[in-house]
Structures are given as C-alpha cells and as structure tokens.
Design a protein around this motif. Structure first.
Motif, PDB file in Angstrom:
ATOM      1  N   PHE A  11       1.516  -0.818   1.008  1.00 44.75           N
ATOM      2  CA  PHE A  11       0.150  -0.161  -0.241  1.00 44.75           C
ATOM      3  C   PHE A  11       0.910   1.203  -0.033  1.00 44.75           C
ATOM      4  O   PHE A  11       1.711   1.178   0.940  1.00 44.75           O
ATOM      5  CB  PHE A  11      -1.236   0.767   1.121  1.00 44.75           C
ATOM      6  N   ALA A  16       2.606  -4.734   2.343  1.00 42.10           N
ATOM      7  CA  ALA A  16       1.446  -5.052   4.000  1.00 42.10           C
ATOM      8  C   ALA A  16       1.920  -6.778   4.312  1.00 42.10           C
ATOM      9  O   ALA A  16       2.032  -7.252   4.949  1.00 42.10           O
ATOM     10  CB  ALA A  16       0.389  -5.034   3.496  1.00 42.10           C
ATOM     11  N   PRO A  35       1.091 -10.367  15.163  1.00 40.29           N
ATOM     12  CA  PRO A  35       1.015  -9.207  15.747  1.00 40.29           C
ATOM     13  C   PRO A  35       0.650  -7.811  14.933  1.00 40.29           C
ATOM     14  O   PRO A  35       0.475  -8.035  13.795  1.00 40.29           O
ATOM     15  CB  PRO A  35       2.893  -8.506  16.311  1.00 40.29           C
ATOM     16  N   ASN A  36      -0.311  -6.603  15.539  1.00 38.96           N
ATOM     17  CA  ASN A  36      -0.213  -5.537  15.371  1.00 38.96           C
ATOM     18  C   ASN A  36       0.186  -4.993  13.498  1.00 38.96           C
ATOM     19  O   ASN A  36       1.746  -4.916  13.715  1.00 38.96           O
ATOM     20  CB  ASN A  36       0.024  -4.622  15.053  1.00 38.96           C
ATOM     21  N   GLY A  37      -0.595  -4.951  12.510  1.00 39.66           N
ATOM     22  CA  GLY A  37       0.409  -4.807  11.253  1.00 39.66           C
ATOM     23  C   GLY A  37       1.000  -5.979  10.246  1.00 39.66           C
ATOM     24  O   GLY A  37       1.885  -5.889   9.432  1.00 39.66           O
ATOM     25  N   ALA A  38       0.779  -7.617  10.742  1.00 39.38           N
ATOM     26  CA  ALA A  38       1.662  -8.155  10.433  1.00 39.38           C
ATOM     27  C   ALA A  38       1.787  -8.535   8.835  1.00 39.38           C
ATOM     28  O   ALA A  38       2.034  -9.434   8.165  1.00 39.38           O
ATOM     29  CB  ALA A  38       1.801  -9.867  11.247  1.00 39.38           C
ATOM     30  N   GLY A  39       0.403  -8.060   8.826  1.00 37.02           N
ATOM     31  CA  GLY A  39      -0.630  -8.539   7.691  1.00 37.02           C
ATOM     32  C   GLY A  39      -1.114  -9.610   7.560  1.00 37.02           C
ATOM     33  O   GLY A  39      -1.729  -9.551   5.925  1.00 37.02           O
ATOM     34  N   LYS A  40      -2.325  -9.355   8.902  1.00 40.92           N
ATOM     35  CA  LYS A  40      -3.228 -10.882   8.620  1.00 40.92           C
ATOM     36  C   LYS A  40      -4.651 -10.341   7.762  1.00 40.92           C
ATOM     37  O   LYS A  40      -5.425 -11.564   7.195  1.00 40.92           O
ATOM     38  CB  LYS A  40      -3.511 -10.626   9.931  1.00 40.92           C
ATOM     39  N   SER A  41      -4.932  -8.727   8.361  1.00 40.64           N
ATOM     40  CA  SER A  41      -5.919  -8.724   7.676  1.00 40.64           C
ATOM     41  C   SER A  41      -5.996  -8.618   5.793  1.00 40.64           C
ATOM     42  O   SER A  41      -6.833  -8.838   5.319  1.00 40.64           O
ATOM     43  CB  SER A  41      -6.747  -7.330   8.151  1.00 40.64           C
ATOM     44  N   THR A  42      -4.876  -8.237   5.783  1.00 38.81           N
ATOM     45  CA  THR A  42      -4.441  -7.749   4.305  1.00 38.81           C
ATOM     46  C   THR A  42      -4.391  -9.801   3.575  1.00 38.81           C
ATOM     47  O   THR A  42      -5.219  -9.215   2.157  1.00 38.81           O
ATOM     48  CB  THR A  42      -3.678  -6.881   4.283  1.00 38.81           C
ATOM     49  N   HIS A 191      -6.542 -11.725  17.846  1.00 39.17           N
ATOM     50  CA  HIS A 191      -5.685 -12.061  18.458  1.00 39.17           C
ATOM     51  C   HIS A 191      -6.044 -12.194  20.225  1.00 39.17           C
ATOM     52  O   HIS A 191      -5.446 -12.186  21.033  1.00 39.17           O
ATOM     53  CB  HIS A 191      -6.483 -10.325  19.187  1.00 39.17           C
TER      54      HIS A 191
HETATM   55  N1  LIG Z   1      -6.232  -0.522   2.921  1.00 34.68           N
HETATM   56  C1  LIG Z   1      -4.612   0.369   3.610  1.00 34.68           C
HETATM   57  N2  LIG Z   1      -4.148   1.343   2.658  1.00 34.68           N
HETATM   58  C2  LIG Z   1      -2.884   1.750   3.391  1.00 34.68           C
HETATM   59  N3  LIG Z   1      -2.213   1.094   4.650  1.00 34.68           N
HETATM   60  C3  LIG Z   1      -2.993  -0.456   4.741  1.00 34.68           C
HETATM   61  C4  LIG Z   1      -4.025  -0.913   4.755  1.00 34.68           C
HETATM   62  N4  LIG Z   1      -4.207  -1.453   4.582  1.00 34.68           N
HETATM   63  C5  LIG Z   1      -3.522  -2.369   5.036  1.00 34.68           C
HETATM   64  N5  LIG Z   1      -2.238  -1.359   5.252  1.00 34.68           N
HETATM   65  C6  LIG Z   1      -0.899  -1.244   6.211  1.00 34.68           C
HETATM   66  O1  LIG Z   1      -0.717  -2.565   5.993  1.00 34.68           O
HETATM   67  C7  LIG Z   1       0.214  -3.425   7.209  1.00 34.68           C
HETATM   68  C8  LIG Z   1      -1.041  -4.197   7.062  1.00 34.68           C
HETATM   69  O2  LIG Z   1      -1.982  -4.548   7.661  1.00 34.68           O
HETATM   70  P1  LIG Z   1      -3.111  -5.116   7.747  1.00 34.68           P
HETATM   71  O3  LIG Z   1      -3.794  -4.641   8.725  1.00 34.68           O
HETATM   72  O4  LIG Z   1      -2.893  -6.221   6.969  1.00 34.68           O
HETATM   73  O5  LIG Z   1      -2.379  -5.947   9.208  1.00 34.68           O
HETATM   74  P2  LIG Z   1      -3.067  -7.383  10.464  1.00 34.68           P
HETATM   75  O6  LIG Z   1      -2.015  -7.937  10.657  1.00 34.68           O
HETATM   76  O7  LIG Z   1      -4.218  -7.279  10.552  1.00 34.68           O
HETATM   77  O8  LIG Z   1      -3.350  -5.683  11.653  1.00 34.68           O
HETATM   78  P3  LIG Z   1      -3.654  -5.718  12.876  1.00 34.68           P
HETATM   79  O9  LIG Z   1      -3.573  -6.997  13.860  1.00 34.68           O
HETATM   80  O10 LIG Z   1      -3.634  -4.627  13.511  1.00 34.68           O
HETATM   81  O11 LIG Z   1      -5.446  -5.906  12.555  1.00 34.68           O
HETATM   82  C9  LIG Z   1       0.117  -2.305   8.063  1.00 34.68           C
HETATM   83  O12 LIG Z   1       1.225  -1.785   8.195  1.00 34.68           O
HETATM   84  C10 LIG Z   1      -1.347  -1.480   7.986  1.00 34.68           C
HETATM   85  O13 LIG Z   1      -0.816  -0.419   7.878  1.00 34.68           O
END
Ligand SMILES: Nc1ncnc2c1ncn2[C@@H]1O[C@H](COP(=O)(O)OP(=O)(O)OP(=O)(O)O)[C@@H](O)[C@H]1O
Length: 270
Positions: A11, A16, A35-42, A191
């Motif tokens: 992104f 990500a 951890p937070n920001g690891a990329g799970k949701s993406t 989490h």
């Molecule tokens: N739509 C977006 N635009 C810009 N950056 C994004 C977007 N979606 C995710 N990111 C970035 O991509 C990285 C991974 O985010 P993601 O939400 O996939 O992590 P996560 O493991 O699900 O985090 P969390 O546990 O905090 O939910 C983070 O740095 C986040 O800021």
C-alpha cells in the motif's frame, strides 16, 4: 479448495504482505496469528477477493478467483471485522431475507436454511427488532448466519469474536466448529489466543507480512510451547515469539543463540 500462492501486496509503497502461500483444507480451521500490522487482514482480504494481490494468485479449485465474479460468493463467505452487512434500520428478518434474495433464495428458503442456526445462536427472539437496536455481539451472530446462507465451502473470519460476551463467543465458535466438522474450510484471524487455543487445527504465524511458520496446531505447540498443554500455553508461546526482547532474554538464559529461527514456508507435513 482455496489456495493463496506467493501473494504480495503493498500500500503506497509499503509492503503489507510478502510472498505468502497458504492452502485451506476442508474440515480444518486455520488460524492466522501475528502482531498488529503483520498482514493478517490484508491476507484474508486477498483470500476473499476484496484486495487484489500485486503479485501471486488466489484460486478456488484451481480457478483464479478474479475470473469467478459473483460465483465465488456461492463457495466462499467472510465475516469481516466491523463490517456487518446489515441494514441497521431494518429488522433482523428483513436483513436476512434481503441477503438471501441476493443469493437467489426465496424468503421461505432463507427462513428454512437459517432456522436451526438462529435457534442455536439464540437469535430468533431478536429477529423482529431493528438490527440497529441490537448489541454488537448479536449483530455479529447475524453476520455469521448471513454469511452461511449460500452454503459456502469456505468461511473467512476476521477478528469475528471480538467484543462477544462469553456465551455469544462460545455459541459462535461452536457453530464454526460444527461447520468445520461437516467439511467446511475455515480461515480465521484473532488476537484472542484463548479463542484459537484448542480450537484451531492449523496455525500460520505472520510477521512483517511473511509466513514465519505454518503447520498443524499440535506441532506448533510441541515446537514453540515445549509441549505445554496447560491453559494459556498459546499466549505464552506467542509472547515469546513476538516479544523480541523477552525472547532473546529467554534464549540467552537457556544458553541458546538469541537470534530466532528462520521463517519456513507453509508445509503441511512440517
Ligand atoms: N488499505 C490500506 N491502506 C494503506 N495501508 C494499509 C491498508 N491496509 C493495510 N495497510 C497496512 O498494511 C499493513 C498490514 O496491515 P493488516 O491490517 O493486514 O495487518 P494485521 O496483521 O491485520 O493487523 P492488526 O492485527 O492490527 O489488525 C499495516 O502496515 C497497515 O497499516
């Protein structure tokens, strides 16, 4: 079945997810942790077509999901964090029937398909009230019932038990387990380690957008929890894995190298 191969997503120039490969298995629950920001949701959003990978592919039974259009959503459903598809001003029934109609179901068929689940999740008594007046947990249970209307083979859950009270969480998870036991493939992020502990069949650890380890839950616990099977063992293992400082300290105390193990790729036989 659903397969992610070498998916990568950035992104605005920030990576990500990087080169992630995962495959879901019918009848098994795969938990994505990290951890937070690891990329799970993406990763999960790429798995359901909401985010398109920059590189790599996502396929269902060998067919790229991008070419499946709406057909994909007969096979795959998702309950995403804070994204209940409900119309808040409509009652529960109207919501469910509307969503059923989108899947080509008549009102009667929608009610038949959802009947047992509404009872098991204790939702029926709410169905004549406006969804906007329901608690968040009750809305989340409706999101699950809605997601299951088309009878999908794959269910993706993103932090979907967050904020549920103990009874709602138990009922929600029991429903997911029941579906997995009947052959559904489930990919979940959470989490809440107590949700994953004793529930997930497989686990994939994501860190900085890459899969650090993936395999079956029991192997994970042998390897990272030293076989500790007491309650809270998963949380303790994750703390050691993701709290770099604590991990190094423990390793030093054990006389081991403070550096952590290299990432391994998904390998079900691991
Ligand atoms: N739509 C977006 N635009 C810009 N950056 C994004 C977007 N979606 C995710 N990111 C970035 O991509 C990285 C991974 O985010 P993601 O939400 O996939 O992590 P996560 O493991 O699900 O985090 P969390 O546990 O905090 O939910 C983070 O740095 C986040 O800021």
């Amino acid at each position: 079945m659903l397969r992610l191969e070498h998916v990568t997503k950035s992104f605005a120039g920030t990576r990500a997810v990087s080169d992630v490969s995962l495959e879901l298995t019918p009848g098994r629950v795969l938990a994505l942790v990290g951890p937070n920001g690891a990329g799970k949701s993406t990763t999960l959003r790429m798995a359901c077509g909401l985010v398109t990978p920059d590189r790599g592919s996502v396929s269902f039974d060998g067919v790229p999901i991008g070419s499946m259009g709406g057909r994909l959503y007969r096979h795959l459903s998702a309950v995403l964090e804070d994204s209940s598809l409900a119309y808040m001003s409509l009652r529960g029934w109207a919501n469910l029937e509307y969503q059923g109609a989108l899947y080509g179901l008549t009102r009667r068929r929608t009610r038949e398909r959802s009947a047992a689940m509404l009872d098991r999740l204790d939702l029926r008594r709410h169905m004549d009230k406006r969804v906007g007046d329901w608690s968040r947990g009750t809305q989340q249970k409706l999101a699950l019932v809605t997601a299951l209307l088309p009878g999908p083979q794959v269910l993706l859950l993103d932090e979907s038990t967050l904020g549920l009270d103990v009874v709602a969480k138990r009922d929600f998870l029991a429903e997911v387990r029941r579906l997995a036991d009947r052959g559904m493939a489930v990919l979940m992020t959470s989490h809440q380690s107590e949700v994953i502990e004793g529930f997930a069949d497989d686990i994939a650890l994501l860190e900085h957008g890459t899969v650090r380890w993936a395999g079956d839950y029991a192997t994970f616990m042998d390897r990272f929890a030293g076989g500790d099977a007491t309650p809270g063992a998963l949380e303790r293992a994750l703390l050691r894995l993701f709290d770099d400082g604590a991990d190094k300290e423990e390793r030093r105390e054990r006389g081991e190298s403070p550096e952590r193990e290299e990432a391994t790729t998904w390998n079900r036989g691991d």
